[in-house]
Design an enzyme around this catalytic site. Structure first.
Site, PDB file in Angstrom:
ATOM      1  N   SER A  69       1.191  -1.246  -0.106  1.00 25.74           N
ATOM      2  CA  SER A  69       0.019  -0.030  -0.006  1.00 25.74           C
ATOM      3  C   SER A  69       0.932   1.063  -0.268  1.00 25.74           C
ATOM      4  O   SER A  69       1.599   1.217  -1.060  1.00 25.74           O
ATOM      5  CB  SER A  69      -0.887  -0.550   0.546  1.00 25.74           C
ATOM      6  N   ASP A 237      -2.070   1.501  -3.875  1.00 25.92           N
ATOM      7  CA  ASP A 237      -2.797   0.226  -3.955  1.00 25.92           C
ATOM      8  C   ASP A 237      -4.838   1.042  -3.932  1.00 25.92           C
ATOM      9  O   ASP A 237      -5.344   0.311  -3.615  1.00 25.92           O
ATOM     10  CB  ASP A 237      -3.038  -0.580  -2.849  1.00 25.92           C
ATOM     11  N   ASN A 332      -6.299   9.698   7.210  1.00 19.80           N
ATOM     12  CA  ASN A 332      -5.176   9.546   5.923  1.00 19.80           C
ATOM     13  C   ASN A 332      -6.487   8.989   4.572  1.00 19.80           C
ATOM     14  O   ASN A 332      -5.275   9.139   3.322  1.00 19.80           O
ATOM     15  CB  ASN A 332      -3.761   8.758   6.138  1.00 19.80           C
ATOM     16  N   THR A 460       2.783  -1.052  10.463  1.00 18.17           N
ATOM     17  CA  THR A 460       3.112  -1.511   9.617  1.00 18.17           C
ATOM     18  C   THR A 460       4.238  -0.425   8.797  1.00 18.17           C
ATOM     19  O   THR A 460       4.715  -1.069   7.256  1.00 18.17           O
ATOM     20  CB  THR A 460       2.264  -0.765   7.979  1.00 18.17           C
ATOM     21  N   ARG A 465       4.683   6.485  15.596  1.00 20.27           N
ATOM     22  CA  ARG A 465       4.041   7.249  15.054  1.00 20.27           C
ATOM     23  C   ARG A 465       3.530   8.450  16.244  1.00 20.27           C
ATOM     24  O   ARG A 465       3.461   7.996  17.402  1.00 20.27           O
ATOM     25  CB  ARG A 465       2.946   7.359  14.210  1.00 20.27           C
TER      26      ARG A 465
HETATM   27  C1  G16 Z   1      -3.020   0.327   6.433  1.00 22.63           C
HETATM   28  C2  G16 Z   1      -4.219   0.613   7.017  1.00 22.63           C
HETATM   29  C3  G16 Z   1      -4.393   2.008   8.139  1.00 22.63           C
HETATM   30  C4  G16 Z   1      -3.578   2.709   8.611  1.00 22.63           C
HETATM   31  C5  G16 Z   1      -2.727   2.504   7.208  1.00 22.63           C
HETATM   32  C6  G16 Z   1      -1.061   3.110   8.847  1.00 22.63           C
HETATM   33  O1  G16 Z   1      -3.272   1.409   5.702  1.00 22.63           O
HETATM   34  O2  G16 Z   1      -5.575   0.312   6.269  1.00 22.63           O
HETATM   35  O3  G16 Z   1      -6.143   1.145   8.442  1.00 22.63           O
HETATM   36  O4  G16 Z   1      -4.332   4.201   8.690  1.00 22.63           O
HETATM   37  O5  G16 Z   1      -2.229   1.235   7.577  1.00 22.63           O
HETATM   38  O6  G16 Z   1      -1.559   2.570  10.006  1.00 22.63           O
HETATM   39  P1  G16 Z   1      -0.019   2.743  11.321  1.00 22.63           P
HETATM   40  O7  G16 Z   1      -0.242   3.838  10.954  1.00 22.63           O
HETATM   41  O8  G16 Z   1      -0.474   1.378  11.833  1.00 22.63           O
HETATM   42  O9  G16 Z   1       1.380   1.849  10.415  1.00 22.63           O
HETATM   43  P2  G16 Z   1      -2.824   1.434   3.886  1.00 22.63           P
HETATM   44  O10 G16 Z   1      -3.066   2.398   3.447  1.00 22.63           O
HETATM   45  O11 G16 Z   1      -0.664   1.177   4.266  1.00 22.63           O
HETATM   46  O12 G16 Z   1      -3.064  -0.071   3.687  1.00 22.63           O
END
Ligand code: G16
Length: 500
Positions: A69, A237, A332, A460, A465
């Protein structure tokens, strides 16, 4: 299927997709996500798990999406899609993590154990849809997923390069043909034209894309803009959308997920009033990242109930299901609208039996529902919803922006030894570990007008953060830097100290 035939699970693993790393990997905010080079065995195993899940769901189709993503190109990831087009049921995340981390030698036994645990009838047919993004590592990973499906005698159907929401949509349609046709064409978006995809040397998400625009609060590098031109940015994505424009002083104005949510919620509320569907309750779901000004506007001006949940579409989606019409968006740009069966039936009835004015509003609402991808946030579908509202209201982007004024905010990342040393509570708005961090944040926040800040481990990326907002951009930046410093000091920061 007798357990002896599971020998192939081990043979494929050993010969084609061996586990070559001891790095522990966890099913996070949106599936497994890390360096692509660490993922092949994980994706193979998710092929196995998707077959088991399909059999537990009586042979209904499960999806596997290969994508990282918003992350930069060296990363990749894999997430599973449940039969209704939703994210994988949370209780299975632990099973996915277990299967992803066992050694090749223990894989066969663990697979047998999982089959027993979830009571899967391995005699049933199993169907798995597989899609991927455009990263150069994706085809190899998609092949690993297919091999996992084959090893347990499921049927894999490959969709090649598709957006995440298209795959969610196709899974849903395959299992429920009243929702649409399980093809890219089935989601009748109509024509649209791509303005620009810059990046550097074409690299995905580099200096462009929804996450870059939102976090850096800058337009993508290398795009030409006319003043007040409406520009949309998507992520790698296609499941996130933010808008922005430059004014005549070249200053950028961002319209993020909060702005989109409020626009859609206010339009649906307006139509519900016009068709007098007073028994339908609309609600909005946000996360801690929602700008404080948006929450105030939703509550005080729109008079719509709002709830706050943990980051991750899966949490928002779930909470939105408790309303007749649930609008959910992360700041976001990730989100959609969900309509309950009761809402759909009521609106259809009014479209047929109501007074002329009510019928007109109900028909508009039905068209709006039809254009929504309810399975997951879908940047293209969301873009058409936004454009529909702006067109119906004759509003330009500046007028949309003026509904309320965002509090200046800043997001930063801090690298620490172990990001899981940070624990949170209250929908991630408070930090419960390490000791002393929350009281330090409270002290700092108290020194700023309209100050607010929180920290959380990313699901991710390997970072913590930090989010801060305050009355001026300078203050938001300062608060974010000071809180980052506190994280660095109290949670084992590594690398360069954040500059306060
Ligand atoms: C994914 C999740 C989102 C989330 C983002 C960031 O987004 O689907 O719900 O807001 O990651 O998450 P984190 O702050 O835990 O890294 P994407 O668009 O990367 O699939």
């Amino acid at each position: 299927m007798p357990p002896s035939s599971l020998r192939v699970v081990y043979a494929f693993a050993r010969e084609m997709h061996p586990k070559t790393t001891d790095v522990f990997i966890e099913y996070g905010t949106a599936g497994f996500r890390t360096k692509a080079s660490l993922l092949e065995h994980v994706v193979y195993r998710m092929g196995l798990l998707a077959v088991i899940r399909s059999r537990v769901k009586n042979g209904r189709t499960i999806g596997i999406m290969i994508t990282a993503s918003h992350n930069l190109e060296p990363d990749n990831g894999v997430k599973l899609i449940d039969p209704e087009g939703e994210m994988l049921e949370q209780s299975w995340e632990e099973i996915a993590t277990r299967l992803a981390n066992v050694s090749d030698n223990d894989l066969e036994a663990t697979t047998v154990e999982v089959i027993k645990q979830v009571n899967a009838d391995m005699g049933l047919k199993a169907s798995v849809f597989i899609g991927m993004d455009t990263r150069y590592t994706s085809p190899r990973l998609a092949a690993a997923a297919v091999h996992g499906v084959m090893a347990l005698k499921g049927t894999a159907k490959e969709f090649g390069i598709v957006t995440t929401p298209i795959l969610h949509y196709c899974v849903r349609c395959r299992n429920d043909n009243t929702y649409g046709t399980p093809t890219e064409e089935g989601k009748k978006y109509g024509p649209y034209s791509l303005v620009s995809t810059p990046g550097e040397r074409g690299q995905l998400n580099l200096n462009c894309g929804a996450d870059f625009v939102k976090v850096s609060q800058k337009p993508p590098v290398g795009v030409e803009h006319a003043p007040f031109q409406r520009v949309a940015s998507l992520d790698g994505d296609g499941d996130r959308l933010v808008y922005y424009y430059l004014d005549d002083n070249n200053k950028m104005h961002l319209l993020d997920g909060d702005k989109i949510a409020t626009l859609l919620a206010s339009y649906v509320t307006q139509l519900l009033k016009a068709c007098e569907a007073t028994d339908l309750k609309l609600g909005l779901v946000q996360t801690a990242y929602a700008n404080g000004a948006s929450t105030k506007y939703i509550t005080e001006d729109l008079k719509v109930p709002v709830s706050c949940v943990k980051t991750g579409v899966k949490h928002l989606h779930h909470a939105a299901q408790s309303y007749d019409i649930g609008v959910y968006f992360e700041a976001n740009g990730h989100g959609t609208v969900l309509y309950s069966d009761k809402a759909k039936t009521t609106i259809r009835r009014i479209a047929q039996e109501g007074e002329p004015e009510q019928r007109k509003a109900a028909q508009l609402l039905l068209n709006f529902i039809d254009m929504t991808n309810e399975t997951v946030g879908d940047a293209i579908s969301d873009l058409f919803l936004v454009e529909t509202v702006l067109c119906a209201r004759g509003q330009n982007v500046k007028e949309w922006m003026e509904a309320y004024t965002d509090l200046p905010c800043r997001q930063l990342k801090v690298t620490v030894q172990d990001r899981n040393a940070i624990s949170t509570a209250d929908a991630e708005r408070r930090c419960t570990a390490p000791e002393g961090l929350q009281s330090r944040i409270d002290e700092l926040v108290a020194t700023y007008k309209s100050g607010r800040s929180f920290v959380r481990p990313s699901g991710t990326e390997d970072v913590v953060r930090v989010y801060a907002e305050a009355d001026t951009q300078e203050n938001a930046d300062k608060l974010a830097a000071q809180v980052s410093q506190a994280v660095f000091d109290l949670a084992g920061g590594v690398g360069d100290r954040p500059v306060a």
